[in-house]
Enzyme design. Structure first.
Site, PDB file in Angstrom:
ATOM      1  N   ARG A 109     -27.084  17.466 -40.498  1.00 30.02           N
ATOM      2  CA  ARG A 109     -26.712  18.518 -39.288  1.00 30.02           C
ATOM      3  C   ARG A 109     -26.185  18.030 -38.357  1.00 30.02           C
ATOM      4  O   ARG A 109     -25.382  19.137 -38.144  1.00 30.02           O
ATOM      5  CB  ARG A 109     -27.976  18.783 -38.636  1.00 30.02           C
ATOM      6  CG  ARG A 109     -28.167  19.584 -37.752  1.00 30.02           C
ATOM      7  CD  ARG A 109     -29.387  21.150 -37.193  1.00 30.02           C
ATOM      8  NE  ARG A 109     -30.227  19.761 -37.325  1.00 30.02           N
ATOM      9  CZ  ARG A 109     -30.673  18.719 -35.826  1.00 30.02           C
ATOM     10  NH1 ARG A 109     -29.949  18.541 -34.951  1.00 30.02           N
ATOM     11  NH2 ARG A 109     -31.814  18.036 -35.887  1.00 30.02           N
ATOM     12  N   TYR A 118     -13.714  42.919 -32.525  1.00 29.18           N
ATOM     13  CA  TYR A 118     -14.745  42.772 -33.409  1.00 29.18           C
ATOM     14  C   TYR A 118     -15.707  42.155 -32.649  1.00 29.18           C
ATOM     15  O   TYR A 118     -15.834  41.892 -31.642  1.00 29.18           O
ATOM     16  CB  TYR A 118     -14.806  40.963 -34.422  1.00 29.18           C
ATOM     17  CG  TYR A 118     -15.732  40.763 -34.924  1.00 29.18           C
ATOM     18  CD1 TYR A 118     -15.740  41.724 -35.828  1.00 29.18           C
ATOM     19  CD2 TYR A 118     -17.539  40.045 -34.671  1.00 29.18           C
ATOM     20  CE1 TYR A 118     -17.572  41.787 -36.656  1.00 29.18           C
ATOM     21  CE2 TYR A 118     -18.360  39.963 -35.218  1.00 29.18           C
ATOM     22  CZ  TYR A 118     -18.193  41.349 -36.413  1.00 29.18           C
ATOM     23  OH  TYR A 118     -19.530  41.006 -37.037  1.00 29.18           O
TER      24      TYR A 118
END
Ligand code: PLP
Length: 371
Positions: A45, A97
């Protein structure tokens, strides 16, 4: 080889590639979440372990900054927004968007920040607001109205505390490099043109040289928020990016032809494409972009029902959301949340790499059928 030794087309192919005797030709996928103790890398991660660093090298080299790969375009957008202090003000274009507009609205509802909506093309309004807002968010060409912002003027205007962010998804780094114009950060939905094959979700945020503070903050946001791309996505994003120049050249040449032919069709009211001389942003786009891109939108003259009928009549063109793939796709955008400003019969067309005459035959046949 280094970025400054190579033309862009060569960098797309050679950047981030392992080098030396016995090296694999491509960075390998490493399907491992954890690594045995005793070295720097520990956990996928937060450590560069899964191949995303090669995509970052390539895209960073294209945009002229330091890239961070994310698990989606929205993850990159969210990391930039999360950078804002409590009570910040965001300037947002009136067409962008819808996911970005919805995420900003959510933060407004939660009392995290306030938003000011500005017309994309009103350069004076953007310049005037720079000293009053913490983040100026630009998207140019915009999704789906293909509005053009004067990125050189807005990003190039000196300011004290305002971060200028540009969503460069539609332009791609081949047609526009906002960091060189003064922007602080560029974001991409790598799901679209960078990946190019509609087979992955990924995003990238690229910070300008000298914005190490912002880079460090986005890196922390990615590590702690967990929006890291997986090894398969990193592999696919890099593989797709290798052919960006070839795909974009073919697609934007076809988009120009299709825009011109659609504009001549009696079943179409308005065509929006920066390459059309009567498009409101044409002159600015011609001056500031290296290409007009492969996105366009048009209004079916008989409105929403005819537009939907056209979407289900096309055969080669696929009726689907998203964009930037090798396949041409079409979608009616009005009716989606956050898209109420759009004409009801507006169709967004993402032009891909098929033969342009096949595409035109498919579109014309569908238009004739619904006209
Ligand atoms: N920015 C633009 C211009 C987009 O079109 C999209 C998605 O359509 C996004 C950002 C979000 O990207 P993603 O879907 O990869 O999260």
């Amino acid at each position: 080889m280094e970025r400054d030794e190579l033309a862009t087309a060569s960098w797309l192919v050679a950047g981030g590639r392992p080098h030396g005797p016995g090296s694999p030709m491509n960075p390998p996928m490493v399907p491992s979440s954890t690594f045995q103790h005793g070295a720097d890398r520990l956990y996928s991660r937060s450590d560069a372990t899964t191949g995303w660093e090669a995509v970052e090298e390539v895209v960073g080299g294209l945009e002229g900054g330091t890239a961070l790969a994310f698990s989606s375009g929205m993850a990159a957008v969210a990391a930039v927004l999360d950078h804002l202090p409590a009570g910040a003000t965001i300037a947002l274009p009136d067409d962008c968007y819808q996911g970005v507009a919805m995420l900003v609205d959510r933060g407004v509802d939660q009392g995290r920040w306030t938003v000011r909506h500005l017309p994309t093309a009103d350069t004076a309004a953007w310049v005037a607001v720079l000293d009053e807002v913490d983040l100026a968010w630009l998207e140019s060409p915009s999704n789906p109205l293909l509005a053009i912002a004067d990125v050189p003027t807005i990003a190039g205007t000196a300011r004290t505390s305002c971060v200028v962010a540009v969503d460069n998804t539609f332009a791609t780094p081949l047609n526009q490099r906002p960091l060189a114009l003064g922007a602080d950060v560029v974001v991409h939905s790598a799901t679209k043109f960078l990946g190019g094959h509609s087979d992955l979700l990924a995003g990238v945020a690229v910070t300008a040289p000298g914005r190490d503070d912002l880079h460090a903050d986005l890196l922390t946001a990615r590590s702690l928020g967990g929006a890291t791309p997986g090894t398969l996505e990193a592999f696919l994003a890099l593989r797709g990016t290798r052919t960006l120049a070839l795909r974009l050249a073919a697609a934007q040449a076809s988009a120009q032809v299709l825009a011109e032919r659609l504009a001549d069709h009696s079943g179409v009211d308005v065509v929006r494409h920066p390459g059309l001389p009567d498009h409101p942003g044409h002159d600015l786009a011609a001056r500031t972009l290296d290409g007009f891109g492969s996105m366009l939108s048009f209004d079916v003259a008989r409105g929403a029902v005819a537009a939907e009928a056209m979407c289900s009549t096309v055969r080669l063109v696929r009726h689907a959301t998203s964009l930037g793939g090798v396949e041409t796709s079409v979608e009616r955008r009005a009716g989606l949340p956050g898209q109420e400003h759009l004409p009801a019969g507006l169709l967004r067309l993402s032009v891909g790499c098929e033969d342009v005459e096949d595409l035109w035959r498919d579109l014309r046949t569908a238009l004739d059928a619904v006209a």
